[in-house]
Enzyme design. Structure first.
Site, mmCIF file in Angstrom:
data_model
loop_
_atom_site.group_PDB
_atom_site.id
_atom_site.type_symbol
_atom_site.label_atom_id
_atom_site.label_comp_id
_atom_site.label_asym_id
_atom_site.label_seq_id
_atom_site.Cartn_x
_atom_site.Cartn_y
_atom_site.Cartn_z
ATOM 1 C CB SER A 11 -8.103 -3.827 -10.155
ATOM 2 O OG SER A 11 -9.586 -4.055 -9.991
ATOM 3 C CB CYS A 73 -9.448 0.225 -13.092
ATOM 4 S SG CYS A 73 -9.324 0.036 -11.520
ATOM 5 C CD GLU A 158 -12.678 -8.941 -9.179
ATOM 6 O OE1 GLU A 158 -11.866 -9.812 -9.194
ATOM 7 O OE2 GLU A 158 -13.090 -8.199 -10.114
ATOM 8 C CG HIS A 194 -15.555 -4.366 -10.148
ATOM 9 N ND1 HIS A 194 -14.637 -3.781 -10.479
ATOM 10 C CD2 HIS A 194 -15.416 -5.669 -9.865
ATOM 11 C CE1 HIS A 194 -13.392 -4.777 -10.668
ATOM 12 N NE2 HIS A 194 -13.904 -6.050 -10.129
HETATM 13 N N1 DGL Z 1 -13.198 -1.691 -11.228
HETATM 14 C C1 DGL Z 1 -12.371 -0.785 -10.379
HETATM 15 C C2 DGL Z 1 -12.899 0.585 -10.322
HETATM 16 O O1 DGL Z 1 -13.582 1.048 -11.165
HETATM 17 C C3 DGL Z 1 -12.527 -1.360 -8.857
HETATM 18 C C4 DGL Z 1 -11.516 -1.946 -8.452
HETATM 19 C C5 DGL Z 1 -11.125 -2.550 -7.281
HETATM 20 O O2 DGL Z 1 -11.215 -1.968 -6.164
HETATM 21 O O3 DGL Z 1 -10.116 -3.488 -7.674
HETATM 22 O O4 DGL Z 1 -12.714 1.369 -9.519
#
Ligand code: DGL
Length: 276
Positions: A11, A73, A158, A194
């Protein structure tokens, strides 16, 4: 079909923590990373929206030639992967493959715990899906899993807020809630790509005896194993050591943030995916 790169999707920036480990283990392949930064975060969104967005991104990567796409993700893996594999792929691209990050993690997580108690931190979407409860139970039925959603963490990451009092407040808040639910856990899984960026702050508020497990290395090992077991797929992948980065967001933001996640300078290209 000409040999083409492996597609890596997230994402936003989180998947770069996975790509970093994959590139270290399998440097010979070409990779095309797509971050849907314009629509991130996915975590709080409903099932249909996450499916729709993820499918658009997968189709974009297919359109770029990728025969294999990794959903780096957890939220997309939890909410969209099964339907993409079972419903969409047979119609749109029966000869291509899409893999996620939850199953490879569930396959090994039991090896890290002695107390048989594991804490799982993820987005609201990942936690509500109960995918980790279901998948870990298949491989390690004796392991108890306590989950905690951390809705503020992806926005903090982010936006590059990786330290400081505001970040510490929200890191401590969710860790305290998890520890209250599962005081005997000895293993903490960062089930969002993340979260490794917050590891130094997490470490600060976590009892020393609790191990932190992040997914990059696990997913890289699992991809290497997949390619060993599927030489027909490995043969369709190009091998020049190229890495390309596409974002649905602003390239100046992506390039500014991405190096932190990827560990090397990144130059991205802005793309639109929503017209498929
Ligand atoms: N990097 C995404 C995960 O591993 C997270 C994302 C989001 O909330 O966009 O869940």
């Amino acid at each position: 079909m000409n040999p083409s790169p492996i597609g890596i999707f997230d994402s936003g920036y989180g998947g770069l923590t996975v790509l970093r480990e994959i590139v270290q283990l399998l440097p010979q392949y070409d990779y095309l990373y797509l971050g849907d930064n314009a629509r991130s975060p996915y975590g709080p969104r409903d099932f249909d929206t996450i499916y729709h967005y993820t499918l658009e991104c997968v189709q974009y990567l297919f359109g770029q030639g990728c025969p294999l796409v990794i959903l780096a993700c957890n939220t997309a893996s939890a909410k969209a992967l099964r339907n993409i594999q079972q419903l969409a792929l047979p119609k749109i691209a029966p000869d291509r493959r899409v893999l996620g990050v939850i199953r490879p993690t569930a396959e090994v997580i039991g090896q890290f715990t002695k107390t048989k108690k594991v804490g799982v931190l993820g987005t609201v979407g990942t936690v509500r899906s109960e995918s980790y409860l279901i998948e870990i139970d298949k491989f390690f039925p004796a392991v108890e899993v306590a989950q905690q959603a951390c809705p503020m963490w992806v926005p903090l990451v982010e936006n590059g807020e990786l330290a400081g009092p505001g970040t510490e407040f929200f890191v401590k808040k969710y860790l305290d809630e998890l520890l209250a639910n599962s005081p005997d856990m000895d293993t903490l899984l960062l089930a969002c790509t993340h979260y490794p960026l917050l590891e130094p702050v997490i470490r600060q508020f976590l009892p020393k005896e609790i191990n932190i497990v992040s997914q990059g290395k696990i997913v890289a090992d699992s991809l290497a194993d997949y390619l060993r077991r599927h030489p027909e797929m490995a043969g369709r992948l190009s091998r020049h050591g190229h890495r390309h980065f596409h974002t649905t967001g602003a390239t100046e933001d992506f390039d500014g943030h991405a190096s932190l996640f990827f560990g090397a300078a990144v130059r991205s290209k802005h793309v639109e995916v929503a017209h498929f």
